[in-house]
Design a protein around this motif. Structure first.
Motif, PDB file in Angstrom:
ATOM      1  N   VAL A 293      62.184  29.072   0.125  1.00  7.74           N
ATOM      2  CA  VAL A 293      61.736  29.196   1.518  1.00  7.74           C
ATOM      3  C   VAL A 293      62.658  28.414   2.450  1.00  7.74           C
ATOM      4  O   VAL A 293      63.071  28.916   3.510  1.00  7.74           O
ATOM      5  N   LEU A 294      63.016  27.186   2.066  1.00 13.92           N
ATOM      6  CA  LEU A 294      63.904  26.366   2.907  1.00 13.92           C
ATOM      7  C   LEU A 294      65.275  27.022   3.078  1.00 13.92           C
ATOM      8  O   LEU A 294      65.816  27.074   4.192  1.00 13.92           O
ATOM      9  N   ILE A 295      65.814  27.527   1.979  1.00 13.39           N
ATOM     10  CA  ILE A 295      67.147  28.138   2.036  1.00 13.39           C
ATOM     11  C   ILE A 295      67.120  29.410   2.891  1.00 13.39           C
ATOM     12  O   ILE A 295      67.971  29.597   3.787  1.00 13.39           O
ATOM     13  N   LEU A 296      66.139  30.275   2.630  1.00  9.83           N
ATOM     14  CA  LEU A 296      66.057  31.529   3.387  1.00  9.83           C
ATOM     15  C   LEU A 296      65.761  31.272   4.861  1.00  9.83           C
ATOM     16  O   LEU A 296      66.312  31.940   5.747  1.00  9.83           O
ATOM     17  N   PHE A 297      64.901  30.282   5.139  1.00  8.02           N
ATOM     18  CA  PHE A 297      64.594  29.950   6.531  1.00  8.02           C
ATOM     19  C   PHE A 297      65.831  29.409   7.252  1.00  8.02           C
ATOM     20  O   PHE A 297      66.078  29.751   8.416  1.00  8.02           O
ATOM     21  N   SER A 298      66.622  28.580   6.561  1.00  6.59           N
ATOM     22  CA  SER A 298      67.835  28.025   7.159  1.00  6.59           C
ATOM     23  C   SER A 298      68.838  29.117   7.489  1.00  6.59           C
ATOM     24  O   SER A 298      69.408  29.160   8.590  1.00  6.59           O
ATOM     25  N   PHE A 299      69.042  30.034   6.531  1.00  5.34           N
ATOM     26  CA  PHE A 299      69.968  31.141   6.805  1.00  5.34           C
ATOM     27  C   PHE A 299      69.428  32.047   7.911  1.00  5.34           C
ATOM     28  O   PHE A 299      70.199  32.573   8.724  1.00  5.34           O
ATOM     29  N   ALA A 300      68.103  32.230   7.938  1.00  6.04           N
ATOM     30  CA  ALA A 300      67.505  33.062   8.990  1.00  6.04           C
ATOM     31  C   ALA A 300      67.746  32.446  10.365  1.00  6.04           C
ATOM     32  O   ALA A 300      68.024  33.172  11.331  1.00  6.04           O
ATOM     33  N   MET A 301      67.644  31.123  10.466  1.00  2.00           N
ATOM     34  CA  MET A 301      67.909  30.452  11.743  1.00  2.00           C
ATOM     35  C   MET A 301      69.354  30.650  12.185  1.00  2.00           C
ATOM     36  O   MET A 301      69.628  30.905  13.357  1.00  2.00           O
ATOM     37  N   ILE A 302      70.278  30.501  11.248  1.00  2.00           N
ATOM     38  CA  ILE A 302      71.695  30.700  11.568  1.00  2.00           C
ATOM     39  C   ILE A 302      71.949  32.134  12.018  1.00  2.00           C
ATOM     40  O   ILE A 302      72.622  32.382  13.036  1.00  2.00           O
ATOM     41  N   LEU A 303      71.405  33.087  11.270  1.00  2.00           N
ATOM     42  CA  LEU A 303      71.584  34.496  11.634  1.00  2.00           C
ATOM     43  C   LEU A 303      70.949  34.805  12.991  1.00  2.00           C
ATOM     44  O   LEU A 303      71.522  35.560  13.792  1.00  2.00           O
ATOM     45  N   PHE A 304      69.785  34.237  13.235  1.00  3.24           N
ATOM     46  CA  PHE A 304      69.120  34.487  14.508  1.00  3.24           C
ATOM     47  C   PHE A 304      69.945  33.948  15.671  1.00  3.24           C
ATOM     48  O   PHE A 304      70.215  34.674  16.642  1.00  3.24           O
ATOM     49  N   PHE A 305      70.351  32.681  15.571  1.00  4.40           N
ATOM     50  CA  PHE A 305      71.005  32.050  16.717  1.00  4.40           C
ATOM     51  C   PHE A 305      72.444  32.521  16.923  1.00  4.40           C
ATOM     52  O   PHE A 305      72.915  32.570  18.061  1.00  4.40           O
ATOM     53  N   TYR A 306      73.136  32.883  15.840  1.00  5.27           N
ATOM     54  CA  TYR A 306      74.559  33.214  15.973  1.00  5.27           C
ATOM     55  C   TYR A 306      74.860  34.710  15.796  1.00  5.27           C
ATOM     56  O   TYR A 306      76.006  35.111  15.960  1.00  5.27           O
ATOM     57  N   VAL A 307      73.848  35.519  15.464  1.00  2.85           N
ATOM     58  CA  VAL A 307      74.082  36.960  15.327  1.00  2.85           C
ATOM     59  C   VAL A 307      73.100  37.761  16.179  1.00  2.85           C
ATOM     60  O   VAL A 307      73.493  38.433  17.141  1.00  2.85           O
ATOM     61  N   PHE A 308      71.819  37.674  15.833  1.00  4.06           N
ATOM     62  CA  PHE A 308      70.847  38.562  16.458  1.00  4.06           C
ATOM     63  C   PHE A 308      70.541  38.177  17.901  1.00  4.06           C
ATOM     64  O   PHE A 308      70.496  39.057  18.780  1.00  4.06           O
ATOM     65  N   TYR A 309      70.317  36.887  18.160  1.00  8.14           N
ATOM     66  CA  TYR A 309      69.976  36.498  19.534  1.00  8.14           C
ATOM     67  C   TYR A 309      71.131  36.732  20.507  1.00  8.14           C
ATOM     68  O   TYR A 309      70.901  37.229  21.619  1.00  8.14           O
ATOM     69  N   PRO A 310      72.397  36.400  20.153  1.00  2.03           N
ATOM     70  CA  PRO A 310      73.504  36.754  21.066  1.00  2.03           C
ATOM     71  C   PRO A 310      73.585  38.248  21.351  1.00  2.03           C
ATOM     72  O   PRO A 310      73.891  38.646  22.483  1.00  2.03           O
ATOM     73  N   MET A 311      73.308  39.082  20.335  1.00  5.85           N
ATOM     74  CA  MET A 311      73.309  40.526  20.562  1.00  5.85           C
ATOM     75  C   MET A 311      72.192  40.920  21.521  1.00  5.85           C
ATOM     76  O   MET A 311      72.386  41.764  22.413  1.00  5.85           O
ATOM     77  N   TYR A 312      71.031  40.292  21.363  1.00  9.18           N
ATOM     78  CA  TYR A 312      69.903  40.573  22.254  1.00  9.18           C
ATOM     79  C   TYR A 312      70.229  40.168  23.696  1.00  9.18           C
ATOM     80  O   TYR A 312      69.976  40.942  24.642  1.00  9.18           O
ATOM     81  N   VAL A 313      70.808  38.977  23.880  1.00  6.45           N
ATOM     82  CA  VAL A 313      71.149  38.501  25.226  1.00  6.45           C
ATOM     83  C   VAL A 313      72.223  39.394  25.839  1.00  6.45           C
ATOM     84  O   VAL A 313      72.169  39.713  27.038  1.00  6.45           O
ATOM     85  N   ALA A 314      73.197  39.820  25.032  1.00  6.01           N
ATOM     86  CA  ALA A 314      74.262  40.691  25.542  1.00  6.01           C
ATOM     87  C   ALA A 314      73.700  42.029  26.017  1.00  6.01           C
ATOM     88  O   ALA A 314      74.155  42.579  27.031  1.00  6.01           O
ATOM     89  N   ARG A 315      72.715  42.557  25.308  1.00  6.34           N
ATOM     90  CA  ARG A 315      72.096  43.824  25.726  1.00  6.34           C
ATOM     91  C   ARG A 315      71.205  43.624  26.946  1.00  6.34           C
ATOM     92  O   ARG A 315      71.085  44.516  27.786  1.00  6.34           O
TER      93      ARG A 315
END
Length: 639
Positions: A293-315
């Motif tokens: 859970v800790l590992i997956l949550f950590s990677f999810a945070m990285i993916l959210f902040f540096y991949v998905f959220y920037p894409m959302y803000v750009a759109r």
């Protein structure tokens, strides 16, 4: 039209404006429309009712509207939040190609480590050393393959790991300026080490065990290194591909973008240090599911902040994707102090101001400040001569402690520390004076009159800021940086503002609180810039475990100090003293070079906050309007 009829026709509109303006939910567009209407009424009254009360009333009303239209809302903590919510994600989105390239490169380098270890099982000894490999093999035989994480005090482990991770991340970023080659070297080194390390455990049948232990903190730690590499490539690309700018201008813009990405990594680097010290340290006591859970949550945070959220803000904000603050590159020599500035504009104008006032400041420094510091340096080195015969863990931390006296080893240290607080106040006063007299010729008489009048107030205003920076251990300053903005503008208020001592003192706290978001952003950027500037010559993380060993990362100062030691051995047994004195001189030069920039940002911050709060510059503009003004008037118009 009679005055009474004129008033009767318009009084509802004027009253509506007063009510609207006094409410907190006023609409700038509606205020702008009212401004046009009221100035038209004022112009009419100037023509037909020159000496009537209605003209005086409308004149005051017009000034109020003008202030409301042109006065910007403060950039408090909300502005800081907006940077993380919109500005940073957009910068990450704009740099997505560099970040993706860094990730691909790192994965390739890690695969090289895997394949090489697969071919040559002894390869891990090349990248990790015989001692570490032998220790790990012994731990595996004892049934605890990750025992290395359990052998250190947790708090000390947290400080050391976080510091080391910061060092690696910022060095990875900084080396990007050398045509991105240095960044690739560090990515290669860390990637090969990671791949070799993981395959080493795989060969022992412990891949999942090592994965669940290492990646609890490694998700943030390794991601930070890769992202720092992407930030370094982003910065270096400005030099390689300048486009329509000069290489220097392009480098300035790309550095700004890279620094924003680096700023976003700091919380993740601190989190990685915490997880490694307090969670990985106890990994054997954790259930398997919690590790996943800790590992997956950590990677999810990285993916959210540096991949998905920037894409959302750009759109969400497509019009902002290609809209950048390109800055003004003209060589300005005059500045409008009475102006509301954002944090970016404060920083840009501070660099320009520093260039313009440098000659004035240099005269004061060479003839007043440096002689005082030289006396204090000789005084302290003589008093602590025996302590200067050794090498220290963090040279800069130990040497500044000796120079300034905040080690408090004897009564003399207390006296010297008190004198240093005055020296810092003198530097602050010099900057405040040259900024306010930028258009005047240099005058020692004016300077010393200013010092006589303002030095004590500046000393009091600067005391809180100085005590936090000097008395707290260096490893707590990362957290104290969130406290410093509450005192950021105190000294400026004492050195620039007019009025009684208590009023200026109170105003310093008030403006500092209002300016918190900008101040925090400025401090983070200045600390990052200072680290980048200092590292090649006097590396912040140049560490010596003992006085005889080599530092973990040699810099130019280490090499120069070694040369001084070799020469000193010929003439004296106390050769280490001369090497440490050289270090002290370099640290003082850096301190005197960077401190004025910090003070100039405080100066612009104070003027910006004063204009935003009091519309001081606007009132000055009104004073220039005379009888021939159709919009704004002064008491002269009543004569």
């Amino acid at each position: 039209m009679k005055e009474t009829k004129f008033i009767e026709q318009n009084k509802k509109k004027w009253n509506r404006f007063e009510q609207l303006y006094e409410s907190k939910s006023n609409d700038p567009d509606e205020l702008s429309d009212l401004y046009m209407d009221i100035t038209d009424d004022l112009s009419y009254s100037q023509t037909f009712y020159r000496r009537r009360t209605v003209r005086v009333y409308l004149n005051k009303l017009a000034q109020t509207v003008y202030t409301g239209v042109h006065k910007q809302k403060g950039e408090s903590i909300r502005r800081f939040i907006d940077v993380w919510r919109v500005s940073l994600p957009l910068e990450i989105y704009r740099s997505r190609k560099s970040l993706l390239f860094a990730l691909i490169a790192f994965v390739v380098y890690a695969l090289i480590g895997v394949v090489t270890t697969m071919i040559d099982p002894e390869f891990p000894r090349v990248v990790m050393g015989d001692y570490y490999v032998n220790m790990t093999l012994e731990n595996i035989q004892n049934g605890n393959p990750l025992q290395v994480y359990e052998t250190t005090d947790q708090m000390a482990m947290f400080v050391n790991i976080t510091t080391n991770n910061m060092k690696v991340a910022f060095l990875t970023f900084f080396l990007g300026f050398f045509f991105t080659i240095g960044t690739h070297i560090l990515l290669f080194s860390n990637g090969v080490m990671l791949g070799s390390f993981q395959y080493f455990f795989h060969a022992k049948g412990l891949l999942i065990t090592s994965f669940l232990g290492i990646w609890i903190h490694g998700a943030f730690e390794i991601s930070a290194i890769v992202l720092a590499g992407g930030a370094g490539i982003t910065a270096g690309n400005g030099l390689l591909f300048p486009g329509s700018y000069t290489r220097l201008q392009s480098l300035q813009l790309s550095t700004k973008r890279g620094l924003k990405i680096m700023m976003s990594l700091v919380p993740f680097i601190v989190a990685a240090g915490f997880l490694e010290s307090y969670v990985t340290h106890n990994y054997q006591n954790l259930p398997e599911w919690s590790k996943w859970v800790l590992i997956l949550f950590s990677f999810a945070m990285i993916l959210f902040f540096y991949v998905f959220y920037p894409m959302y803000v750009a759109r969400k904000y497509p019009d902002l994707i290609n809209k950048e603050e390109v800055g003004h590159f003209e060589d300005r020599k005059s500045f409008d102090l009475h102006k509301v500035r954002g944090a970016g504009e404060v920083l840009a104008d501070s660099f320009r101001m520093y260039r313009v006032v440098f000659n004035k400041l240099a005269r004061i420094f060479f003839l007043v400040v440096i002689p005082i510091i030289a006396v204090l340096l000789i005084f302290q080195d003589t008093s602590h001569y025996e302590l200067q015969k050794t090498q220290y863990w963090y040279d800069w931390s130990a040497q500044l402690e000796f120079i300034i006296g905040y080690g408090f080893r004897n009564t003399q240290d207390y006296i010297v520390f008190a004198i240093w607080t005055v020296v810092f106040s003198l530097v602050f006063a010099a900057v405040f004076w040259v900024v306010q007299t930028i258009e005047n010729d240099f005058s020692w008489k004016d300077f010393f009159l200013y010092i006589k009048k303002r030095l004590f107030g500046i000393w009091v205003g600067n005391l809180f800021f100085a005590l936090i920076c000097l008395l707290l251990p260096w490893y707590f300053l990362l957290f104290a940086i969130f406290l410093l903005p509450f005192f950021y503008l105190n000294a400026a208020a004492m050195g620039i503002s007019k009025g009684k001592f208590k009023e200026r003192f109170r105003k310093g706290f008030k403006y500092s609180k209002q300016h918190y978001g900008k101040s925090l952003l400025l401090l983070l950027v200045l600390v990052s810039l200072a680290s980048i500037i200092v590292q090649p010559i006097a590396f912040v993380f140049s560490i010596h475990n003992t006085w005889t060993d080599e530092p973990e990362m040699r810099d130019l100062l280490d090499m120069t100090a070694d040369f001084v030691k070799r020469i000193g051995q010929i003439y004296s047994a106390d050769y280490m003293v001369w090497a440490n004195i050289l270090r002290q001189i370099v640290y003082i030069i850096f301190m005197l070079g960077l401190l004025p920039l910090l003070v100039i940002t405080m100066t612009f911050g104070y003027f910006s906050e004063r204009e935003e709060t009091e519309a001081f510059g606007l009132r000055k503009q009104f004073e220039k309007f005379g009888k021939r003004s159709n919009v704004k008037e002064t008491p002269v118009d009543f004569d």
